[in-house]
Motif scaffolding. Structure first.
Motif, PDB file in Angstrom:
ATOM      1  N   ASP A 196       0.838  -1.191   0.000  1.00 14.66           N
ATOM      2  CA  ASP A 196       0.000   0.000   0.000  1.00 14.66           C
ATOM      3  C   ASP A 196       0.877   1.246   0.000  1.00 14.66           C
ATOM      4  OD1 ASP A 196      -2.521   1.146  -0.101  1.00 14.66           O
ATOM      5  OD2 ASP A 196      -2.688   1.320   2.076  1.00 14.66           O
ATOM      6  N   GLY A 197       0.308   2.353  -0.439  1.00  7.70           N
ATOM      7  CA  GLY A 197       1.029   3.620  -0.439  1.00  7.70           C
ATOM      8  C   GLY A 197       2.030   3.734  -1.564  1.00  7.70           C
ATOM      9  N   LEU A 198       1.819   3.006  -2.646  1.00  9.21           N
ATOM     10  CA  LEU A 198       2.752   3.046  -3.775  1.00  9.21           C
ATOM     11  C   LEU A 198       2.552   4.317  -4.590  1.00  9.21           C
ATOM     12  CD1 LEU A 198       2.468  -0.668  -4.934  1.00  9.21           C
ATOM     13  CD2 LEU A 198       4.323   0.376  -3.621  1.00  9.21           C
ATOM     14  N   THR A 199       3.641   4.860  -5.075  1.00 10.52           N
ATOM     15  CA  THR A 199       3.615   6.061  -5.904  1.00 10.52           C
ATOM     16  C   THR A 199       3.682   5.665  -7.380  1.00 10.52           C
ATOM     17  OG1 THR A 199       6.026   6.263  -5.990  1.00 10.52           O
ATOM     18  CG2 THR A 199       4.902   7.281  -4.088  1.00 10.52           C
ATOM     19  N   SER A 200       3.490   6.627  -8.254  1.00 12.14           N
ATOM     20  CA  SER A 200       3.630   6.341  -9.686  1.00 12.14           C
ATOM     21  C   SER A 200       5.063   5.905  -9.996  1.00 12.14           C
ATOM     22  CB  SER A 200       3.216   7.542 -10.532  1.00 12.14           C
ATOM     23  OG  SER A 200       4.021   8.654 -10.242  1.00 12.14           O
ATOM     24  N   GLY A 201       6.039   6.463  -9.298  1.00 14.86           N
ATOM     25  CA  GLY A 201       7.437   6.030  -9.469  1.00 14.86           C
ATOM     26  C   GLY A 201       7.636   4.587  -9.033  1.00 14.86           C
ATOM     27  N   ASP A 202       6.955   4.190  -7.954  1.00 11.05           N
ATOM     28  CA  ASP A 202       7.023   2.794  -7.509  1.00 11.05           C
ATOM     29  C   ASP A 202       6.459   1.873  -8.585  1.00 11.05           C
ATOM     30  OD1 ASP A 202       8.058   3.501  -4.989  1.00 11.05           O
ATOM     31  OD2 ASP A 202       6.062   3.590  -4.074  1.00 11.05           O
ATOM     32  N   PHE A 203       5.309   2.252  -9.150  1.00 11.56           N
ATOM     33  CA  PHE A 203       4.713   1.416 -10.189  1.00 11.56           C
ATOM     34  C   PHE A 203       5.605   1.354 -11.429  1.00 11.56           C
ATOM     35  CE2 PHE A 203       0.650   1.768  -7.813  1.00 11.56           C
ATOM     36  CZ  PHE A 203       0.361   0.416  -7.755  1.00 11.56           C
ATOM     37  N   ASP A 204       6.285   2.453 -11.754  1.00  9.72           N
ATOM     38  CA  ASP A 204       7.241   2.430 -12.873  1.00  9.72           C
ATOM     39  C   ASP A 204       8.350   1.419 -12.599  1.00  9.72           C
ATOM     40  OD1 ASP A 204       5.790   4.393 -14.182  1.00  9.72           O
ATOM     41  OD2 ASP A 204       7.163   6.027 -13.603  1.00  9.72           O
ATOM     42  N   ALA A 205       8.893   1.437 -11.373  1.00  5.95           N
ATOM     43  CA  ALA A 205       9.961   0.495 -11.006  1.00  5.95           C
ATOM     44  C   ALA A 205       9.444  -0.943 -11.030  1.00  5.95           C
ATOM     45  CB  ALA A 205      10.516   0.845  -9.622  1.00  5.95           C
TER      46      ALA A 205
END
Length: 139
Positions: A66-75
């Motif tokens: 939980d709490g993932l950012t768009s940058g996290d999803f990119d990674a």
């Protein structure tokens, strides 16, 4: 759990391992035990990592990130490469049903595929996978 910022991600394979999550994301995230009823975790054909397949009466165990950012999803998308796509799945967190994202295999996975176990992957493949993930993350 506050899901107002982003939809959680259901992970059922190598990302259940804390070292691997940190290697991919560069940090730890909020984490909650969950399961995906009607699915099981099996070997992705010809690989050491898993895939989900629909199996009546089964339930794939995993975690919600939980709490993932768009940058996290990119990674995460880079980590999963072109063998998976992110799509919704209904999961249970305790007794609560909710919609999450997960990585679905794009290949056809045979119904008789062998079960995939995190402990086996950690024992036999984790070290090499961590080296590869750190190399990708540091680029």
């Amino acid at each position: 759990m506050d899901r107002s910022l982003s939809q959680p991600l259901f992970v059922y394979g190598t990302l259940m391992d804390g070292d691997m999550r940190r290697a991919v994301l560069g940090r730890e995230t909020a984490l909650f035990r969950a399961e995906a009823p009607g699915f099981r975790t099996v070997f992705f054909p010809g690989r050491v990592y898993p895939a989900l397949i629909a199996t009546e009466g089964a339930s794939a165990v995993g975690f919600l990130l939980d709490g993932l950012t768009s940058g996290d999803f990119d990674a995460l998308d880079r980590y999963e490469e072109d063998e998976y796509e992110r799509r919704p799945i209904e999961v249970l967190e305790g007794t609560h049903r909710l919609l999450a994202q997960t990585y679905w295999p794009l290949a056809s996975i045979p119904a008789d595929s062998l079960p995939w176990m995190l402990e086996d992957w950690q024992r036999n493949h984790k070290v090499r996978a961590l080296v590869e993930a750190f190399e990708v993350h540091s680029r």
